[in-house]
Design a protein around this motif. Structure first.
Motif, short mmCIF file in Angstrom:
data_model
loop_
_atom_site.label_atom_id
_atom_site.label_comp_id
_atom_site.label_asym_id
_atom_site.label_seq_id
_atom_site.Cartn_x
_atom_site.Cartn_y
_atom_site.Cartn_z
N SER A 90 0.80 -1.21 0.00
CA SER A 90 0.00 0.00 0.00
C SER A 90 0.83 1.27 0.00
O SER A 90 0.29 2.35 -0.01
N GLU A 91 2.14 1.14 0.03
CA GLU A 91 2.98 2.31 -0.11
C GLU A 91 4.28 1.89 -0.75
O GLU A 91 4.76 0.77 -0.56
N LEU A 92 4.83 2.75 -1.55
CA LEU A 92 6.11 2.51 -2.19
C LEU A 92 6.97 3.71 -1.87
O LEU A 92 6.78 4.79 -2.39
N SER A 93 7.92 3.53 -0.96
CA SER A 93 8.69 4.62 -0.40
C SER A 93 10.01 4.78 -1.13
O SER A 93 10.31 4.10 -2.12
N ALA A 94 10.83 5.70 -0.63
CA ALA A 94 12.18 5.92 -1.14
C ALA A 94 13.15 5.00 -0.40
O ALA A 94 12.89 4.57 0.73
N ILE A 95 14.27 4.72 -1.04
CA ILE A 95 15.32 3.92 -0.43
C ILE A 95 16.54 4.81 -0.21
O ILE A 95 17.04 5.42 -1.16
N THR A 96 16.98 4.90 1.03
CA THR A 96 18.13 5.74 1.35
C THR A 96 19.23 4.89 1.97
O THR A 96 19.00 3.77 2.43
N ASP A 97 20.45 5.45 1.99
CA ASP A 97 21.58 4.72 2.57
C ASP A 97 22.47 5.62 3.42
O ASP A 97 23.69 5.53 3.38
N GLY A 173 1.23 19.36 4.92
CA GLY A 173 2.16 19.87 3.93
C GLY A 173 3.54 20.12 4.49
O GLY A 173 4.49 20.39 3.74
N ASN A 174 3.66 20.05 5.83
CA ASN A 174 4.95 20.25 6.48
C ASN A 174 5.63 18.95 6.87
O ASN A 174 6.71 18.97 7.48
N GLU A 175 5.04 17.81 6.54
CA GLU A 175 5.64 16.52 6.88
C GLU A 175 7.02 16.40 6.22
O GLU A 175 7.22 16.86 5.08
N PRO A 176 7.96 15.75 6.90
CA PRO A 176 9.31 15.63 6.32
C PRO A 176 9.37 14.83 5.04
O PRO A 176 10.34 14.96 4.27
N GLY A 177 8.36 14.01 4.76
CA GLY A 177 8.33 13.28 3.50
C GLY A 177 7.62 14.04 2.39
O GLY A 177 7.55 13.55 1.25
N ILE A 178 7.10 15.24 2.69
CA ILE A 178 6.42 16.07 1.71
C ILE A 178 7.20 17.36 1.45
O ILE A 178 7.38 17.77 0.30
N LEU A 179 7.66 18.00 2.51
CA LEU A 179 8.48 19.21 2.40
C LEU A 179 9.94 18.78 2.52
O LEU A 179 10.47 18.60 3.61
N ILE A 180 10.59 18.55 1.36
CA ILE A 180 11.90 17.91 1.36
C ILE A 180 12.66 18.27 0.09
O ILE A 180 12.08 18.38 -0.99
N ASN A 181 13.96 18.47 0.23
CA ASN A 181 14.85 18.60 -0.92
C ASN A 181 15.50 17.24 -1.14
O ASN A 181 16.31 16.80 -0.31
N TYR A 183 17.51 16.43 -3.53
CA TYR A 183 18.73 16.53 -4.32
C TYR A 183 19.96 16.92 -3.50
O TYR A 183 21.01 16.30 -3.61
N TYR A 184 19.83 17.98 -2.69
CA TYR A 184 20.99 18.43 -1.92
C TYR A 184 20.54 19.17 -0.67
O TYR A 184 19.71 20.07 -0.77
N PRO A 185 21.10 18.82 0.48
CA PRO A 185 21.91 17.62 0.67
C PRO A 185 21.05 16.37 0.52
O PRO A 185 19.86 16.39 0.84
N ILE A 186 21.64 15.29 0.04
CA ILE A 186 20.89 14.04 -0.12
C ILE A 186 20.37 13.59 1.24
O ILE A 186 21.15 13.49 2.19
N PRO A 187 19.06 13.35 1.37
CA PRO A 187 18.52 12.95 2.67
C PRO A 187 19.14 11.64 3.16
O PRO A 187 19.30 10.69 2.38
N ALA A 188 19.48 11.62 4.43
CA ALA A 188 20.03 10.39 5.03
C ALA A 188 18.95 9.34 5.24
O ALA A 188 19.23 8.14 5.21
N THR A 189 17.72 9.80 5.46
CA THR A 189 16.57 8.91 5.64
C THR A 189 15.37 9.53 4.94
O THR A 189 15.39 10.71 4.58
N TYR A 190 14.33 8.75 4.78
CA TYR A 190 13.09 9.27 4.23
C TYR A 190 11.93 8.72 5.06
O TYR A 190 11.87 7.52 5.34
N THR A 191 11.02 9.61 5.44
CA THR A 191 9.85 9.23 6.23
C THR A 191 8.60 9.29 5.34
O THR A 191 8.21 10.38 4.89
N GLN A 192 8.00 8.14 5.10
CA GLN A 192 6.79 8.09 4.26
C GLN A 192 5.67 8.86 4.95
O GLN A 192 5.37 8.63 6.12
#
Length: 199
Positions: A90-97, A173-181, A183-192
Protein backbone atom coordinates in the motif's frame (compact mmCIF):
# COMPACT_ATOMS: atom_id res chain seq x y z
CA UNK A 1 -11.88 5.07 -11.98
CA UNK A 2 -13.55 8.40 -11.33
CA UNK A 3 -13.02 10.88 -14.16
CA UNK A 4 -11.56 14.28 -13.32
CA UNK A 5 -11.01 17.50 -15.22
CA UNK A 6 -7.30 18.23 -14.67
CA UNK A 7 -5.46 16.26 -17.33
CA UNK A 8 -1.99 15.42 -15.99
CA UNK A 9 -2.07 18.37 -13.59
CA UNK A 10 -1.15 17.79 -9.95
CA UNK A 11 -2.94 18.90 -6.81
CA UNK A 12 -0.59 20.92 -4.58
CA UNK A 13 -2.98 22.15 -1.87
CA UNK A 14 -3.34 19.34 0.69
CA UNK A 15 -6.34 21.11 2.25
CA UNK A 16 -8.28 21.44 -0.99
CA UNK A 17 -11.42 19.40 -1.71
CA UNK A 18 -9.62 18.33 -4.89
CA UNK A 19 -7.18 16.46 -2.68
CA UNK A 20 -9.71 13.67 -2.20
CA UNK A 21 -10.05 12.34 -5.76
CA UNK A 22 -8.53 15.11 -7.93
CA UNK A 23 -9.89 18.30 -9.49
CA UNK A 24 -13.43 18.04 -10.78
CA UNK A 25 -13.73 14.34 -9.92
CA UNK A 26 -17.16 12.88 -10.59
CA UNK A 27 -18.68 9.43 -9.99
CA UNK A 28 -17.70 6.65 -12.35
CA UNK A 29 -20.54 4.79 -14.10
CA UNK A 30 -19.94 1.52 -12.26
CA UNK A 31 -18.68 -0.12 -9.08
CA UNK A 32 -16.18 -2.98 -9.29
CA UNK A 33 -17.01 -6.13 -7.32
CA UNK A 34 -13.93 -7.47 -5.50
CA UNK A 35 -13.13 -9.67 -2.53
CA UNK A 36 -10.97 -8.92 0.47
CA UNK A 37 -7.51 -10.30 -0.31
CA UNK A 38 -7.82 -9.71 -4.06
CA UNK A 39 -5.04 -7.96 -5.94
CA UNK A 40 -6.17 -4.83 -7.76
CA UNK A 41 -4.34 -1.87 -9.23
CA UNK A 42 -4.18 1.29 -11.27
CA UNK A 43 -2.71 1.51 -14.77
CA UNK A 44 -1.24 4.69 -16.23
CA UNK A 45 -1.15 5.91 -19.80
CA UNK A 46 2.56 6.73 -19.36
CA UNK A 47 5.30 5.87 -16.90
CA UNK A 48 5.84 7.91 -13.74
CA UNK A 49 8.59 10.39 -14.55
CA UNK A 50 8.77 12.58 -11.45
CA UNK A 51 10.81 11.22 -8.56
CA UNK A 52 8.48 10.40 -5.70
CA UNK A 53 6.56 7.90 -3.64
CA UNK A 54 3.16 6.17 -3.68
CA UNK A 55 0.43 5.77 -1.06
CA UNK A 56 -2.84 3.86 -1.37
CA UNK A 57 -5.85 4.52 0.86
CA UNK A 58 -9.21 2.83 1.24
CA UNK A 59 -12.24 4.75 2.44
CA UNK A 60 -15.50 3.08 3.47
CA UNK A 61 -18.66 4.75 2.25
CA UNK A 62 -20.89 5.86 5.14
CA UNK A 63 -24.19 4.14 5.83
CA UNK A 64 -26.80 5.09 3.27
CA UNK A 65 -24.24 5.90 0.57
CA UNK A 66 -22.49 3.89 -2.12
CA UNK A 67 -19.06 4.09 -3.68
CA UNK A 68 -20.71 6.04 -6.51
CA UNK A 69 -22.54 8.58 -4.34
CA UNK A 70 -20.01 9.23 -1.55
CA UNK A 71 -17.82 12.29 -2.05
CA UNK A 72 -15.02 10.95 0.17
CA UNK A 73 -15.57 13.39 3.03
CA UNK A 74 -15.23 12.40 6.66
CA UNK A 75 -12.87 10.40 8.85
CA UNK A 76 -13.25 7.19 6.85
CA UNK A 77 -9.85 6.57 5.22
CA UNK A 78 -7.02 4.21 6.14
CA UNK A 79 -3.80 3.15 4.45
CA UNK A 80 -4.35 -0.32 3.02
CA UNK A 81 -2.48 -3.35 4.36
CA UNK A 82 0.96 -4.16 2.91
CA UNK A 83 0.28 -7.74 1.85
CA UNK A 84 2.01 -9.53 -1.00
CA UNK A 85 5.17 -9.02 -2.99
CA UNK A 86 6.93 -5.97 -4.41
CA UNK A 87 4.38 -3.52 -5.86
CA UNK A 88 1.59 -5.40 -4.07
CA UNK A 89 1.82 -3.11 -1.07
CA UNK A 90 0.00 0.00 0.00
CA UNK A 91 2.98 2.31 -0.11
CA UNK A 92 6.11 2.51 -2.19
CA UNK A 93 8.69 4.62 -0.40
CA UNK A 94 12.18 5.92 -1.14
CA UNK A 95 15.32 3.92 -0.43
CA UNK A 96 18.13 5.74 1.35
CA UNK A 97 21.58 4.72 2.57
CA UNK A 98 22.58 7.34 5.11
CA UNK A 99 23.04 10.27 2.76
CA UNK A 100 25.02 8.80 -0.14
CA UNK A 101 22.03 8.25 -2.42
CA UNK A 102 18.27 8.20 -2.56
CA UNK A 103 16.34 5.97 -4.94
CA UNK A 104 12.68 5.93 -5.87
CA UNK A 105 11.35 2.49 -6.91
CA UNK A 106 8.22 4.13 -8.33
CA UNK A 107 10.25 5.71 -11.15
CA UNK A 108 9.00 4.59 -14.54
CA UNK A 109 6.10 2.48 -13.27
CA UNK A 110 3.18 2.17 -15.67
CA UNK A 111 0.95 0.27 -13.23
CA UNK A 112 0.77 -0.32 -9.51
CA UNK A 113 -0.92 -3.32 -7.91
CA UNK A 114 -1.70 -4.05 -4.29
CA UNK A 115 -3.84 -6.34 -2.18
CA UNK A 116 -7.07 -5.42 -0.46
CA UNK A 117 -6.78 -6.15 3.27
CA UNK A 118 -8.66 -9.19 4.53
CA UNK A 119 -9.48 -7.71 7.94
CA UNK A 120 -12.06 -5.20 6.79
CA UNK A 121 -15.85 -5.17 6.78
CA UNK A 122 -17.85 -5.77 3.63
CA UNK A 123 -19.35 -2.82 1.82
CA UNK A 124 -18.71 -0.01 -0.62
CA UNK A 125 -15.31 1.68 -0.67
CA UNK A 126 -13.33 4.26 -2.56
CA UNK A 127 -9.74 3.25 -3.28
CA UNK A 128 -7.42 6.23 -3.67
CA UNK A 129 -3.88 6.23 -5.05
CA UNK A 130 -1.49 9.15 -4.86
CA UNK A 131 1.91 9.57 -6.43
CA UNK A 132 3.73 12.35 -4.61
CA UNK A 133 6.12 14.07 -7.01
CA UNK A 134 9.07 15.37 -4.96
CA UNK A 135 11.13 16.98 -7.71
CA UNK A 136 10.29 20.54 -6.55
CA UNK A 137 9.25 19.77 -2.97
CA UNK A 138 11.93 21.87 -1.27
CA UNK A 139 9.44 24.67 -0.59
CA UNK A 140 5.98 24.53 1.00
CA UNK A 141 3.34 23.61 -1.57
CA UNK A 142 5.94 22.32 -3.99
CA UNK A 143 5.11 18.62 -3.67
CA UNK A 144 2.85 17.48 -6.50
CA UNK A 145 0.09 14.96 -5.82
CA UNK A 146 -1.16 12.90 -8.75
CA UNK A 147 -4.41 11.34 -7.52
CA UNK A 148 -7.07 8.92 -8.74
CA UNK A 149 -9.97 7.11 -7.06
CA UNK A 150 -11.77 3.90 -7.95
CA UNK A 151 -15.15 2.61 -6.76
CA UNK A 152 -15.35 -0.82 -5.12
CA UNK A 153 -17.84 -3.16 -3.51
CA UNK A 154 -15.86 -5.45 -1.22
CA UNK A 155 -17.08 -8.86 -0.06
CA UNK A 156 -15.52 -11.68 1.91
CA UNK A 157 -13.93 -9.52 4.59
CA UNK A 158 -13.39 -10.85 8.10
CA UNK A 159 -14.17 -7.56 9.81
CA UNK A 160 -11.86 -5.09 11.49
CA UNK A 161 -11.60 -1.58 12.84
CA UNK A 162 -8.74 0.33 11.22
CA UNK A 163 -7.80 3.75 12.57
CA UNK A 164 -9.09 6.30 10.09
CA UNK A 165 -8.19 9.76 8.83
CA UNK A 166 -9.87 12.40 6.70
CA UNK A 167 -8.75 13.30 3.18
CA UNK A 168 -8.16 16.21 3.01
CA UNK A 169 -6.84 16.44 6.55
CA UNK A 170 -4.33 13.59 6.56
CA UNK A 171 -1.42 15.95 5.75
CA UNK A 172 -0.44 19.50 6.66
CA UNK A 173 2.16 19.87 3.93
CA UNK A 174 4.95 20.25 6.48
CA UNK A 175 5.64 16.52 6.88
CA UNK A 176 9.31 15.63 6.32
CA UNK A 177 8.33 13.28 3.50
CA UNK A 178 6.42 16.07 1.71
CA UNK A 179 8.48 19.21 2.40
CA UNK A 180 11.90 17.91 1.36
CA UNK A 181 14.85 18.60 -0.92
CA UNK A 182 15.68 15.21 -2.43
CA UNK A 183 18.73 16.53 -4.32
CA UNK A 184 20.99 18.43 -1.92
CA UNK A 185 21.91 17.62 0.67
CA UNK A 186 20.89 14.04 -0.12
CA UNK A 187 18.52 12.95 2.67
CA UNK A 188 20.03 10.39 5.03
CA UNK A 189 16.57 8.91 5.64
CA UNK A 190 13.09 9.27 4.23
CA UNK A 191 9.85 9.23 6.23
CA UNK A 192 6.79 8.09 4.26
CA UNK A 193 3.95 10.57 4.89
CA UNK A 194 0.63 9.47 6.30
CA UNK A 195 -0.53 7.01 8.92
CA UNK A 196 0.87 3.54 9.44
CA UNK A 197 -0.44 0.90 7.09
CA UNK A 198 -3.35 -1.14 8.38
CA UNK A 199 -2.49 -4.79 8.90
Amino acid sequence: VRPYTSYNSPVTDVKSSAFTCNTGASPAPGIADVNAGDTIGFKLDQGLYHVGVINVYLGKAPSGQTAATWDGSGNNWFKASPLGLVHEISELSAITDGGNSIKFPADGLTQYTFKIPTRISDGDYLVRIEHIGLHVAQSFGGAQFYIACGQLKVGGGSGGSPSTVAIPGVYTGNEPGILINVYYPIPATYTQPGPAVYS
